[in-house]
Design an enzyme around this catalytic site. Structure first.
Site, PDB file in Angstrom:
ATOM      1  N   HIS A  67       0.820  -1.217   0.000  1.00 34.30           N
ATOM      2  CA  HIS A  67       0.000   0.000   0.000  1.00 34.30           C
ATOM      3  C   HIS A  67       0.851   1.264   0.000  1.00 34.30           C
ATOM      4  O   HIS A  67       0.346   2.344  -0.250  1.00 34.30           O
ATOM      5  CB  HIS A  67      -1.003   0.013   1.159  1.00 34.30           C
ATOM      6  CG  HIS A  67      -0.397   0.290   2.507  1.00 34.30           C
ATOM      7  ND1 HIS A  67      -0.040  -0.712   3.368  1.00 34.30           N
ATOM      8  CD2 HIS A  67      -0.102   1.455   3.126  1.00 34.30           C
ATOM      9  CE1 HIS A  67       0.442  -0.177   4.475  1.00 34.30           C
ATOM     10  NE2 HIS A  67       0.427   1.131   4.353  1.00 34.30           N
ATOM     11  N   ASP A 106       0.479  -7.611   2.386  1.00 32.09           N
ATOM     12  CA  ASP A 106       0.830  -6.266   1.961  1.00 32.09           C
ATOM     13  C   ASP A 106       2.343  -6.144   1.801  1.00 32.09           C
ATOM     14  O   ASP A 106       3.042  -5.604   2.644  1.00 32.09           O
ATOM     15  CB  ASP A 106       0.315  -5.297   3.039  1.00 32.09           C
ATOM     16  CG  ASP A 106       0.090  -3.912   2.495  1.00 32.09           C
ATOM     17  OD1 ASP A 106      -0.645  -3.152   3.139  1.00 32.09           O
ATOM     18  OD2 ASP A 106       0.674  -3.589   1.445  1.00 32.09           O
ATOM     19  N   SER A 179       4.862   2.273   7.846  1.00 31.65           N
ATOM     20  CA  SER A 179       4.487   1.190   6.930  1.00 31.65           C
ATOM     21  C   SER A 179       5.664   0.791   6.070  1.00 31.65           C
ATOM     22  O   SER A 179       6.319   1.639   5.466  1.00 31.65           O
ATOM     23  CB  SER A 179       3.384   1.652   5.981  1.00 31.65           C
ATOM     24  OG  SER A 179       2.241   1.952   6.682  1.00 31.65           O
TER      25      SER A 179
END
Lengths: 602, 532
Positions: A67, A106, A179
């Site tokens: 993402h 992810d 992230s």
């Protein structure tokens, strides 16, 4: 002897190191660990978002989250962001290319060309972790580069997020920006990729185990995407205590559902079967984590390989053992659901407000779609012809004007036949739920009677399909011209040159140059996408000072010809319209501008 | 009922060309052309309808045939046709007027005891200010303006237009006849835009009989009954009004030529005393015929009483699902824009029995072509028709371009049985063909879960995210036994109750996929007596 001594010392050293494995008494991260991991953690930035990542090979492969690098193209969710920059811990910056990315799990794999050798991370054994283990995260929370946060592993079997695999839960502070960054154990070895955090909660961060990421890395290197094997049946439920008791089965994997006429059905599996062994290995899923691990194990097998199940079938107390042989298929492209943005490209006719995609089994189950063969409506905008025709999202279009359209190619073909002849109403057969009806799409032909010549470069032409279908849906009389073909410019009102790397061949194509020169001299509209703008600069007499734009790579050519290179995504100067062709959204804006100018020039 | 003199300003506005010398009497008509009037005059030798107000008139005026018959004809047909060539004398006019007032009074007499005035007061009294010897009373802007209310039950349930939420602590006063009572709001219906109040009193009230209802034709006279109170701005009057049309919609609303903005809650009756409707907040008269059923249901909800079963049983069922034709498609295929596409004719339904098939285009009902188009056509078909079980119907459909007449009889709608399985913690219902179609269910050989009881075995999944069984699951097997119907489900439930197993296996359909759940029957509400 000397070598043996060396080995002994080495092994002694290793033994000593091994003895050091339990966490140090103090809470500090030792200085040598910090210095070891610091150069491996990077910041990743692109046009719309930023995050963290880490280096896994000395020649410049990096891991991060999917993402973080995904693009913002609604129609093609498989596109990553366009201009990704990787920033090392010493502020060196490199452009990066995405080798592959997935949104669930992810994970993304990127590549940079650093020119020198980089420090990769070491990997821990994420299959054998413990709750309470010390760990620390490094990343760029909220833009604060090189932030180290520490905590413990709060849980190692977290399945509640709804992700495809289980994730680790940590209370090391994970914030937006972390992230894609690594979670290290106390030895500075990567346990996983920090991915999720519960907003509004304290210290609930989630990390994808590194063994999952490394499996995906291999897939990205080999295929560019994660190619799953399709488990033929649906195993959606673990044997929790009550279920095990009600089924009177203490171990095994329950087959929850088998779709009629599916591969599993044909192989002989039935809903209610209890798989007790897979390929001879005893298998059981009593907890959700075990079930996800089992599914992961099957999904990561090679598609096409054989698999055998030993199942128990029948009512409790009267069970019989069966052996089922099946062949694993490649799983279809995923639609959008859960964390997935999907892998299916949408073909959108913006002027009609209609977008269609292919139908996959997963979509049929998610949206309870009927068995019909057709294309799935993914966009039907109110107020546009698609909305006025009564189309709704997740409708299946099975026929266009009575002709069957089992896939997107057939649908486009049939629809464009009618668009090309300016049909007032195009009948579509719509299947929704358990009902079928025929409705009529009434396009609004804004570009009626405008004749457009679309010149397509010989190779790698970009956005051609998009240009073609939008112009057709607008009602233009479209003629597709190959390069180096003599064309009568007076028969067209607009000359449009498509883009792509192959467009560079057009720069010296005599026929194309002549066509553009004559058209411009006759007061027609000339337009170009991407590198084809240089053709305009070459062909048009008196180009000096005229505003043009093109891809950054080719801007030098424009400048050399003394045209005014502005670099804007879409540029107009009188009847000359150009665009960088950066992405689909830019090309759509370009088409809107071209539409306006073509109609004004009618 | 106080019959005050009707002030001239409130007389219905009349088209001038018809008035002649009838101005003084206030009697005239609206909506009927001169030609029609002349027809009535020439053709009416005998009274068209013998109604009470005509009898009253006859008594008042005495035998005066030409004028009497003209009046009778006009008033009865829906508008007094009164383009007289000979003007009545002032004495006759006064008598006429008095007779009219009597007739109007008689019309409202039956309904009068069921009318109430509803006032709401905030605890602060209205401010009074005296300036120059004149006292001005200013109502606080937050007050709800007084409105009319209608008594629906002898125990004192009052229907009031507008939404008065039950938790607002406004003091509501209801005036019935001469007595004031306190009332509170107990139920609100947002669709109707009405509230039901309960009066705090032991008195027995006169409930309004909603059954005798009538519609208003354009040009027909109506009487607006507004209750009064000396303190408020209203006068207890019956106001004569003329119907100027109706507004289509879920419930029809008649439009009167009176300004009705301050008459919310007033009851409207026709000259025969039949209830036409209630004035609602939009200044239209909510048709009682359209709203009766929903009103009865609303009342049943509020009072906790069950609806009379006969009402439900009488309602007719067709069993077809329609969709309005898409405009572009209708244009392209030359279909009428009011056509309705048959999407589904349920199994064993009157529609199927009549031969209706999915794909047919309905273009006519009972011999008349459908006139409304789009969503309104659908509403008309489903709501305004109000068929009764046993009534015949005739539908004209286009099949392959050719009109086909289909005939049949409405039947009673099949009500799927419901079962509340407390041991498991689910409420289930049988699945009909209609449900299978409209809800796109995975299978019809099972029972549909409509409720999962909180804290029950079916709810306890051990995870906060989702219950074990969810609404819309279809249970196909229970404890290993198939449950294709409610009856089968009930039988298995009995064996479970008898054998009392600690866990039970459920097989269900969730969408297209099957699934299994193990229900722990020891969970759920604990019986205190058994906790030793």
């Amino acid at each position: 002897m000397k070598r043996l001594q060396y080995l002994l010392v080495a092994s002694l050293g290793a033994a000593v190191a091994h003895a050091q494995q339990p966490a140090p008494a103090s809470e500090d991260i030792p200085d040598d660990i910090v210095r070891k991991v610091d150069p491996s953690v990077v910041a990743i930035q692109h046009e719309t978002a930023a995050g963290s990542g880490f280096i896994i090979t000395p020649d410049g492969y990096l891991l991060s989250n999917g993402h973080v690098v995904r693009g913002s193209d609604e129609e093609d969710p498989t596109q990553p962001a366009k201009s990704i920059t990787v920033i090392l811990n010493d502020e060196q910056k490199f452009p990066a290319k995405v080798v592959g990315f997935s949104l669930d799990p992810d994970v993304a794999l990127l590549k940079i060309d650093p020119g020198h050798s980089l420090r990769p991370v070491e990997f821990a054994d994420s299959r054998h972790v413990q709750i309470g283990q010390r760990c620390f995260a490094v990343g760029m929370p909220l833009g604060l580069k090189r932030t180290f946060t520490g905590g413990i592993l709060s849980n190692v079997d977290r399945t509640d997020l709804g992700t495809e695999t289980k994730v680790f839960q940590t209370d090391a502070a994970i914030n937006p920006g972390n992230s894609g960054g690594p979670l290290f154990d106390h030895n500075g070895r990567v346990l996983g990729i920090n991915t999720y955090a519960r907003s509004g909660a304290n210290n609930l961060g989630f990390t994808i185990p590194i063994h999952v990421a490394l499996t995906l890395k291999d897939h990205f290197l080999a295929h560019g995407r994660f190619v799953r094997s399709d488990l033929p049946c649906y195993t959606t439920c673990e044997l929790y205590a009550e279920l095990a008791r009600a089924l009177q089965a203490e171990r095994g994997v329950l087959v929850s559902a088998v779709l009629p006429r599916s591969a599993a059905d044909k192989a002989g599996l039935r809903a209610g079967d209890i798989i007790v062994a897979t390929d001879g290995q005893s298998t059981s899923a009593r907890t959700r984590a075990e079930l996800l691990d089992y599914n992961w194990g099957v999904n990561t097998r090679k598609p096409g390989s054989q698999i055998s199940f030993t199942v128990l079938r029948g009512s409790p107390g009267a069970r019989q053992t069966h052996t089922i042989q099946a062949q694993l298929q490649t799983m279809e492209l995923l639609p959008r659901y859960g964390f997935h943005a999907g892998e299916i490209v949408e073909h959108r006719y913006d002027v009609l407000g209609l977008g269609v995609r292919q139908v996959v089994t997963a979509s049929r189950i998610l949206h309870r779609l009927p068995e019909a063969d057709g294309v799935l409506v993914s966009t039907a905008r109110q107020g546009d012809p698609a909305g006025k025709a009564g189309l709704k999202g997740n409708d299946i279009l099975t026929h266009v004007a009575g002709k069957p359209t089992p896939d997107v190619a057939a649908f486009q073909r049939e629809l464009e036949v009618h668009l090309a002849r300016g049909a007032k109403a195009i009948e579509l057969t719509v299947v929704r739920g358990r009902s079928t009806r025929v409705t009529a799409l009434a396009p609004f032909y804004g570009l009626r009677n405008i004749r457009i010549a679309l010149v397509i470069p010989a190779r790698d032409a970009e956005h051609v399909d998009l240009l073609r279908r939008e112009l057709l849906a607008g009602g233009a009389t479209l003629a597709v011209v190959a390069p180096n073909t003599p064309t009568d410019g007076s028969r067209h009102d607009v000359i449009l040159l498509a883009g792509g790397p192959g467009a560079r061949d057009l720069w010296t194509d005599a026929e194309t140059l002549r066509l553009v020169k004559e058209a411009h001299a006759a007061g027609k509209v000339v337009a170009a996408v991407g590198p084809s703008a240089v053709v305009l600069a070459n062909a048009i007499v008196g180009i000096e000072g005229k505003k043009l734009t093109t891809t950054k790579a080719d801007s030098a050519e424009i400048i050399r010809r003394k045209a005014n290179y502005t670099g804007k995504p879409v540029e107009t100067d009188g009847k000359v319209v150009t665009t960088t062709g950066f992405d689909r959204a830019t090309v759509r804006d370009f088409l809107k501008t071209l539409d306006r100018i073509a109609r004004a020039n009618r | 009922m106080n019959l005050g003199l009707i002030p001239p300003s409130l007389w219905p506005r009349l088209p001038r060309r018809v008035l002649h010398d009838a101005d003084a009497t206030g009697v005239g008509h609206a909506g009927i052309s001169e030609a029609e009037t002349n027809d009535m005059i020439t053709n009416s030798r005998t009274p068209v309808v013998n109604v009470p107000h005509v009898r009253a008139l006859r008594k008042a005026i005495g035998p005066n045939p030409p004028v009497l018959w003209m009046l009778a004809a006009g008033l009865a047909v829906g508008g007094g046709g009164c383009a007289t060539r000979r003007a009545p004398s002032p004495l006759e006019g006064q008598a006429l007027f008095a007779a009219l007032q009597q007739a109007v009074g008689a019309a409202g007499k039956k309904a009068e005891p069921s009318l109430a005035l509803v006032k709401s007061e905030k605890s602060t009294p209205p401010t009074r200010r005296t300036v120059g010897g004149v006292t001005f009373v200013m109502r606080n802007p937050a007050d709800i303006s007084p409105s009319g209310g209608i008594l629906l039950t002898p125990r004192g349930h009052v229907l009031v237009p507008g939404v008065i939420k039950p938790d607002q602590d406004d003091r509501l006063t209801v005036v019935v006849g001469e007595t004031e009572h306190v009332a509170r709001s107990i139920k609100v219906d947002d669709t109707l835009g009405m509230t039901i109040l309960k009066v705090d009193s032991d008195e027995a009230f006169e409930a309004l009989d909603l059954a005798d209802g009538a519609d208003l034709a354009v040009g027909e006279w109506a009487v607006v009954l507004k209750p009064t109170d000396e303190d408020s701005a209203f006068q207890k009057l019956s106001l004569l009004a003329v119907c100027q049309g109706e507004k289509a919609g879920r419930y029809r609303r008649f439009l009167l030529n009176q300004p009705l903005a301050s008459s919310a809650g007033a009851l409207v009756v026709n000259l025969s005393g039949q209830v036409v409707g209630v004035v609602d907040k939009t200044s239209g008269v909510l048709s009682i015929n359209d709203v009766r059923e929903d009103l009865q249901r609303f009342l049943a909800d509020a009072t906790g009483e069950r609806l009379p079963d006969e009402e439900l049983q009488k309602k007719g069922w067709l069993g077809a699902v329609f969709e309005p034709v898409n405009k572009e498609y209708a244009r392209a295929r030359n279909l009428p824009s009011s056509a309705l596409l048959v999407l589904h004719a349920a199994r064993n339904s009157p529609a199927a029995a009549a031969g209706m098939r999915a794909g047919d285009w309905v273009v006519g009902l009972n011999g008349k072509p459908l006139r409304l188009s789009g969503a309104l056509a659908l509403e008309y078909f489903s709501k305004s028709l109000r068929p009764r079980a046993g009534e015949p119907f005739g539908v004209t459909v286009l099949r392959h371009g050719k009109p086909v007449e289909l005939k049949g009889t409405y039947t009673k709608a099949p009500q799927p049985k419901t079962l509340r399985a407390e041991d498991l913690g689910v409420t289930v219902t049988g699945i009909t063909d209609s449900m299978l179609f409209s809800q796109n269910l995975g299978t019809e050989h099972g029972v549909l879960v409509t409720e999962v009881h909180r804290g029950s075995p079916a709810a306890n999944s051990g995870s906060a995210r989702q219950t074990l069984i969810v609404n819309k699951d279809i249970i196909v097997e229970l404890a290993g036994q198939p449950t294709p119907t409610i009856a089968a489900f009930g039988k298995v439930l009995e064996t479970i109750r008898r054998d009392r197993p600690p866990v039970v296996l459920v097989k269900y359909y969730r969408g297209w996929l099957t699934g299994y759940a193990g229900l722990n029957l020891t969970l759920g509400e604990q019986n205190p007596a058994s906790q030793e």
